[in-house]
Design a protein around this motif. Sequence first.
Motif, PDB file in Angstrom:
ATOM      1  N   GLN A   1       0.835  -1.205   0.000  1.00 54.94           N
ATOM      2  CA  GLN A   1       0.000   0.000   0.000  1.00 54.94           C
ATOM      3  C   GLN A   1       0.870   1.256   0.000  1.00 54.94           C
ATOM      4  O   GLN A   1       0.582   2.216  -0.700  1.00 54.94           O
ATOM      5  CB  GLN A   1      -0.932  -0.013   1.218  1.00 54.94           C
ATOM      6  CG  GLN A   1      -1.896   1.140   1.267  1.00 54.94           C
ATOM      7  CD  GLN A   1      -2.947   1.094   0.173  1.00 54.94           C
ATOM      8  OE1 GLN A   1      -3.117   0.106  -0.520  1.00 54.94           O
ATOM      9  NE2 GLN A   1      -3.652   2.184   0.017  1.00 54.94           N
ATOM     10  N   GLN A   2       1.954   1.229   0.775  1.00 63.57           N
ATOM     11  CA  GLN A   2       2.875   2.365   0.791  1.00 63.57           C
ATOM     12  C   GLN A   2       3.476   2.605  -0.589  1.00 63.57           C
ATOM     13  O   GLN A   2       3.559   3.752  -1.039  1.00 63.57           O
ATOM     14  CB  GLN A   2       4.019   2.119   1.780  1.00 63.57           C
ATOM     15  CG  GLN A   2       3.712   2.438   3.193  1.00 63.57           C
ATOM     16  CD  GLN A   2       4.920   2.185   4.078  1.00 63.57           C
ATOM     17  OE1 GLN A   2       5.706   1.268   3.837  1.00 63.57           O
ATOM     18  NE2 GLN A   2       5.064   2.985   5.110  1.00 63.57           N
TER      19      GLN A   2
ATOM     20  N   LYS B   1       2.275   1.800  -3.534  1.00 62.84           N
ATOM     21  CA  LYS B   1       1.255   2.300  -4.448  1.00 62.84           C
ATOM     22  C   LYS B   1       0.971   3.779  -4.186  1.00 62.84           C
ATOM     23  O   LYS B   1       0.913   4.590  -5.109  1.00 62.84           O
ATOM     24  CB  LYS B   1      -0.033   1.498  -4.304  1.00 62.84           C
ATOM     25  CG  LYS B   1      -1.134   1.959  -5.237  1.00 62.84           C
ATOM     26  CD  LYS B   1      -2.459   1.325  -4.877  1.00 62.84           C
ATOM     27  CE  LYS B   1      -3.596   1.820  -5.721  1.00 62.84           C
ATOM     28  NZ  LYS B   1      -3.783   3.253  -5.712  1.00 62.84           N
ATOM     29  N   LEU B   2       0.820   4.134  -2.921  1.00 67.05           N
ATOM     30  CA  LEU B   2       0.550   5.531  -2.581  1.00 67.05           C
ATOM     31  C   LEU B   2       1.719   6.438  -2.961  1.00 67.05           C
ATOM     32  O   LEU B   2       1.513   7.562  -3.412  1.00 67.05           O
ATOM     33  CB  LEU B   2       0.236   5.669  -1.086  1.00 67.05           C
ATOM     34  CG  LEU B   2      -1.113   5.138  -0.628  1.00 67.05           C
ATOM     35  CD1 LEU B   2      -1.239   5.243   0.880  1.00 67.05           C
ATOM     36  CD2 LEU B   2      -2.249   5.876  -1.309  1.00 67.05           C
TER      37      LEU B   2
ATOM     38  N   LYS C   1      -1.557  10.203   4.214  1.00 71.86           N
ATOM     39  CA  LYS C   1      -1.835   8.767   4.330  1.00 71.86           C
ATOM     40  C   LYS C   1      -0.528   7.975   4.417  1.00 71.86           C
ATOM     41  O   LYS C   1      -0.419   7.021   5.188  1.00 71.86           O
ATOM     42  CB  LYS C   1      -2.641   8.274   3.136  1.00 71.86           C
ATOM     43  CG  LYS C   1      -4.076   8.691   3.161  1.00 71.86           C
ATOM     44  CD  LYS C   1      -4.813   8.136   1.965  1.00 71.86           C
ATOM     45  CE  LYS C   1      -6.239   8.633   1.916  1.00 71.86           C
ATOM     46  NZ  LYS C   1      -6.963   8.106   0.754  1.00 71.86           N
TER      47      LYS C   1
ATOM     48  N   LEU D   1       0.747   5.430   7.376  1.00 78.61           N
ATOM     49  CA  LEU D   1       1.168   4.051   7.130  1.00 78.61           C
ATOM     50  C   LEU D   1       2.590   3.800   7.625  1.00 78.61           C
ATOM     51  O   LEU D   1       2.890   2.718   8.136  1.00 78.61           O
ATOM     52  CB  LEU D   1       1.070   3.716   5.646  1.00 78.61           C
ATOM     53  CG  LEU D   1      -0.300   3.347   5.131  1.00 78.61           C
ATOM     54  CD1 LEU D   1      -0.261   3.122   3.633  1.00 78.61           C
ATOM     55  CD2 LEU D   1      -0.833   2.125   5.826  1.00 78.61           C
TER      56      LEU D   1
END
Length: 65
Positions: free
Chosen positions: A10-11, A13-14, A49, A53
């Motif tokens: 997720q990190q 991708k963000l 965000k 994370l």
Amino acid sequence: MNRFDAIKLQQDKLYRDYKSLVEQAYNFRQTDSALSDISEYRAIKLLNKLNRLKYLYREQKQSII
């Protein structure tokens, strides 16, 4: 897939989305300042965000050690 891998994915991708938005904001700066501001705002939201994370990832990692 464990929790660490999910957070790391997720990190990543963000971060890619964040870089794209920052580049977009820079490119729009000369032609359309409103679009530049919108892209910059979205990038700031993604950065927030990402920071959350990072904190979560660090907390999870420390709890195992």
